[in-house]
Design a protein around this motif. Structure first.
Motif, PDB file in Angstrom:
ATOM      1  N   UNK A   1       0.842  -1.194   0.000  1.00 47.66           N
ATOM      2  CA  UNK A   1       0.000   0.000   0.000  1.00 47.66           C
ATOM      3  C   UNK A   1       0.878   1.244   0.000  1.00 47.66           C
ATOM      4  N   UNK A   2       0.866   1.990  -1.102  1.00 50.58           N
ATOM      5  CA  UNK A   2       1.730   3.168  -1.212  1.00 50.58           C
ATOM      6  C   UNK A   2       1.171   4.373  -0.465  1.00 50.58           C
ATOM      7  N   UNK A   3       0.001   4.210   0.198  1.00 51.72           N
ATOM      8  CA  UNK A   3      -0.559   5.312   0.986  1.00 51.72           C
ATOM      9  C   UNK A   3      -0.284   5.163   2.479  1.00 51.72           C
ATOM     10  N   UNK A   4       0.593   4.241   2.874  1.00 51.17           N
ATOM     11  CA  UNK A   4       0.778   3.905   4.280  1.00 51.17           C
ATOM     12  C   UNK A   4       1.652   4.911   5.024  1.00 51.17           C
ATOM     13  N   UNK A   5       2.139   5.952   4.349  1.00 52.58           N
ATOM     14  CA  UNK A   5       3.053   6.920   4.946  1.00 52.58           C
ATOM     15  C   UNK A   5       2.649   7.486   6.297  1.00 52.58           C
ATOM     16  N   UNK A   6       1.393   7.885   6.516  1.00 52.38           N
ATOM     17  CA  UNK A   6       1.024   8.418   7.834  1.00 52.38           C
ATOM     18  C   UNK A   6       1.305   7.461   8.988  1.00 52.38           C
ATOM     19  N   UNK A   7       1.116   6.178   8.756  1.00 49.49           N
ATOM     20  CA  UNK A   7       1.415   5.203   9.805  1.00 49.49           C
ATOM     21  C   UNK A   7       2.919   5.029   9.991  1.00 49.49           C
ATOM     22  N   UNK A   8       3.648   5.044   8.892  1.00 52.71           N
ATOM     23  CA  UNK A   8       5.103   4.947   8.972  1.00 52.71           C
ATOM     24  C   UNK A   8       5.665   6.106   9.796  1.00 52.71           C
ATOM     25  N   UNK A   9       5.171   7.304   9.530  1.00 52.35           N
ATOM     26  CA  UNK A   9       5.628   8.480  10.274  1.00 52.35           C
ATOM     27  C   UNK A   9       5.225   8.389  11.744  1.00 52.35           C
ATOM     28  N   UNK A  10       4.019   7.895  12.014  1.00 49.56           N
ATOM     29  CA  UNK A  10       3.540   7.793  13.386  1.00 49.56           C
ATOM     30  C   UNK A  10       4.430   6.881  14.225  1.00 49.56           C
ATOM     31  N   UNK A  11       4.930   5.817  13.601  1.00 50.07           N
ATOM     32  CA  UNK A  11       5.784   4.867  14.322  1.00 50.07           C
ATOM     33  C   UNK A  11       7.258   5.264  14.302  1.00 50.07           C
ATOM     34  N   UNK A  12       7.563   6.443  13.792  1.00 50.83           N
ATOM     35  CA  UNK A  12       8.921   6.968  13.868  1.00 50.83           C
ATOM     36  C   UNK A  12       9.880   6.478  12.809  1.00 50.83           C
ATOM     37  N   UNK A  13       9.342   5.987  11.673  1.00 56.09           N
ATOM     38  CA  UNK A  13      10.217   5.499  10.614  1.00 56.09           C
ATOM     39  C   UNK A  13      10.227   6.416   9.400  1.00 56.09           C
ATOM     40  N   UNK A  14       9.647   7.589   9.526  1.00 52.59           N
ATOM     41  CA  UNK A  14       9.666   8.571   8.453  1.00 52.59           C
ATOM     42  C   UNK A  14      10.737   9.608   8.704  1.00 52.59           C
ATOM     43  N   UNK A  15      10.566  10.801   8.152  1.00 56.08           N
ATOM     44  CA  UNK A  15      11.578  11.861   8.308  1.00 56.08           C
ATOM     45  C   UNK A  15      11.634  12.438   9.714  1.00 56.08           C
ATOM     46  N   UNK A  16      10.598  12.244  10.547  1.00 60.50           N
ATOM     47  CA  UNK A  16      10.605  12.759  11.917  1.00 60.50           C
ATOM     48  C   UNK A  16      11.519  11.930  12.806  1.00 60.50           C
ATOM     49  N   UNK A  17      11.934  12.471  13.959  1.00 55.73           N
ATOM     50  CA  UNK A  17      12.793  11.708  14.876  1.00 55.73           C
ATOM     51  C   UNK A  17      12.119  10.437  15.363  1.00 55.73           C
ATOM     52  N   UNK A  18      12.938   9.463  15.763  1.00 51.62           N
ATOM     53  CA  UNK A  18      12.416   8.209  16.284  1.00 51.62           C
ATOM     54  C   UNK A  18      11.589   8.470  17.553  1.00 51.62           C
ATOM     55  N   UNK A  19      10.557   7.663  17.744  1.00 50.04           N
ATOM     56  CA  UNK A  19       9.672   7.827  18.888  1.00 50.04           C
ATOM     57  C   UNK A  19      10.272   7.163  20.114  1.00 50.04           C
ATOM     58  N   UNK A  20       9.879   7.631  21.290  1.00 50.09           N
ATOM     59  CA  UNK A  20      10.307   7.036  22.548  1.00 50.09           C
ATOM     60  C   UNK A  20       9.164   6.310  23.247  1.00 50.09           C
TER      61      UNK A  20
ATOM     62  N   UNK B   1      -1.632  10.566   1.186  1.00 45.83           N
ATOM     63  CA  UNK B   1      -0.200  10.763   0.950  1.00 45.83           C
ATOM     64  C   UNK B   1       0.366   9.516   0.287  1.00 45.83           C
ATOM     65  N   UNK B   2       1.009   9.701  -0.861  1.00 44.73           N
ATOM     66  CA  UNK B   2       1.539   8.572  -1.638  1.00 44.73           C
ATOM     67  C   UNK B   2       3.057   8.559  -1.558  1.00 44.73           C
ATOM     68  N   UNK B   3       3.608   7.402  -1.242  1.00 47.57           N
ATOM     69  CA  UNK B   3       5.060   7.216  -1.162  1.00 47.57           C
ATOM     70  C   UNK B   3       5.424   5.995  -1.996  1.00 47.57           C
ATOM     71  N   UNK B   4       6.236   6.181  -3.032  1.00 50.08           N
ATOM     72  CA  UNK B   4       6.575   5.111  -3.963  1.00 50.08           C
ATOM     73  C   UNK B   4       7.931   4.466  -3.659  1.00 50.08           C
TER      74      UNK B   4
END
Length: 351
Positions: free
Chosen positions: A121-140, A177-180
């Motif tokens: 699913x190329x629209x999964x970006x919001x979840x990736x970011x929420x779990x700290x694997x996107x451009x934002x810092x890692x979550x604690x 949001x689409x991420x390829x």
């Protein structure tokens, strides 16, 4: 779902296993022209066996870099002015005209999404970011159930439409949001392969960030030998060697990219169906296909599905896939077990 390309190493010539970790940098083959560079946040290499004296190597290198720059301008989510970024940032739900290339890649992605029941699913970006694997810092701390539910509302491949004439994309909600990243590198590998072949070259290997496509033979007149890495976060070692003949190849794995919270390890691979990291024992999946774009996408889809569902779907669709799974019993420590589809077993594999 995220895509972390890993687990593939090119074997230069007839090296012993002890020398593999140094890769091609340790011993270049004088019969092979190697062109290297950076792209898509990673590196690429193009190996050409015994190139013709008439080949303009500088011109070919310029063409390679120009082609990769064009693809990045179309499909990058890190370039604000890219075509994909402009689509993501458009606060509309009307058809958005795009290039035929972007349309073709999204169409291919949607086909894999449908065939895998949304595991890809190329629209999964919001979840990736929420779990700290996107451009934002890692979550604690772990995301709350409410945050996961809110992010899941923005995720779903059926909320993205694609049409060929005229080439266009459409969102069902403006904040889609689409991420390829799980398919674009494979597409780029195929594009470079086509560029190389347009110069009459028949023996080559193209690699971008671990995604590969090989044709013909290497400098020793043998099939290109590719090492699948042992899926172990604590070491780098060869697990199995594949003889690549006129195929694309991609591996998806979770042993390099993860986060630990309260002593629990969470994978970077997000299951769109749950909004959470996958929790199965599958460590990596390698897929062979006629083109690298398909291998790239399917490696991710099968990793999300896990060892049972992934293997069943791969067999059903005739995919050539190798599954490397952590052993079930804790006493086995870092032991792994493998399962391969019939299609993978039918291809030449050397150990």
């Amino acid at each position: 779902m995220t895509r972390c390309s890993q687990g593939l190493r090119v074997l230069c010539g007839a090296l012993f296993l002890a020398g593999l970790l140094a890769g091609c940098e340790q011993a270049e083959d004088p019969r092979v022209l190697v062109l290297r560079g950076s792209t898509m946040g990673t590196n690429y290499s193009v190996q050409i066996v015994e190139p013709s004296a008439a080949l303009d190597r500088d011109a070919l290198a310029e063409q390679i870099n120009a082609r990769l720059a064009d693809i990045t301008t179309l499909m990058s989510t890190y370039q604000p002015g890219s075509e994909l970024s402009r689509f993501n940032n458009a606060d509309v739900t009307e058809w958005f005209l795009v290039s035929p290339e972007l349309e073709a890649v999204v169409e291919a992605a949607q086909a894999v999404s449908e065939a895998s029941a949304g595991a890809f699913d190329v629209t999964v970006g919001p979840l990736v970011n929420l779990w700290g694997f996107g451009p934002s810092p890692r979550i604690e701390d772990l995301p709350s159930a409410g945050d996961i539910q809110a992010a899941r509302a923005r995720v779903g491949w059926r909320q993205l439409e694609v049409q060929a004439q005229p080439p266009a994309l459409r969102k069902s909600r403006p904040d889609l949001y689409v991420d390829l990243s799980a398919i674009a590198k494979g597409y780029a590998v195929d594009q470079l392969a086509g560029l190389v072949e347009s110069h009459g070259i028949v023996d080559y290997l193209v690699e971008i960030g671990g995604e590969l496509r090989g044709r013909g033979v290497n400098g020793h007149g043998e099939p290109w030998r590719i090492a699948i890495e042992r899926p172990d976060a604590g070491q780098r070692a060869v697990f199995q060697v594949v003889a690549l003949r006129d195929l694309g190849m991609a591996t998806s794995g979770d042993y390099r990219n993860f986060v630990e919270i309260d002593g629990q390890r969470y994978s970077h691979t997000i299951d769109p169906a749950t909004g959470r990291p996958v929790g199965h024992r599958l460590a990596s999946v390698t897929v062979l296909a006629d083109d690298c774009m398909q291998a790239d996408a399917w490696a991710t889809a099968l990793l999300v599905l896990g060892p049972e569902r992934g293997l069943a779907l791969a067999e059903q669709r005739g995919l050539a896939a190798l599954f490397i799974e952590h052993a079930r019993e804790a006493a086995d420590g870092d032991a792994f077990v493998t399962q391969a589809t019939a299609a993978f077993g039918a291809l030449s594999v050397s150990h």
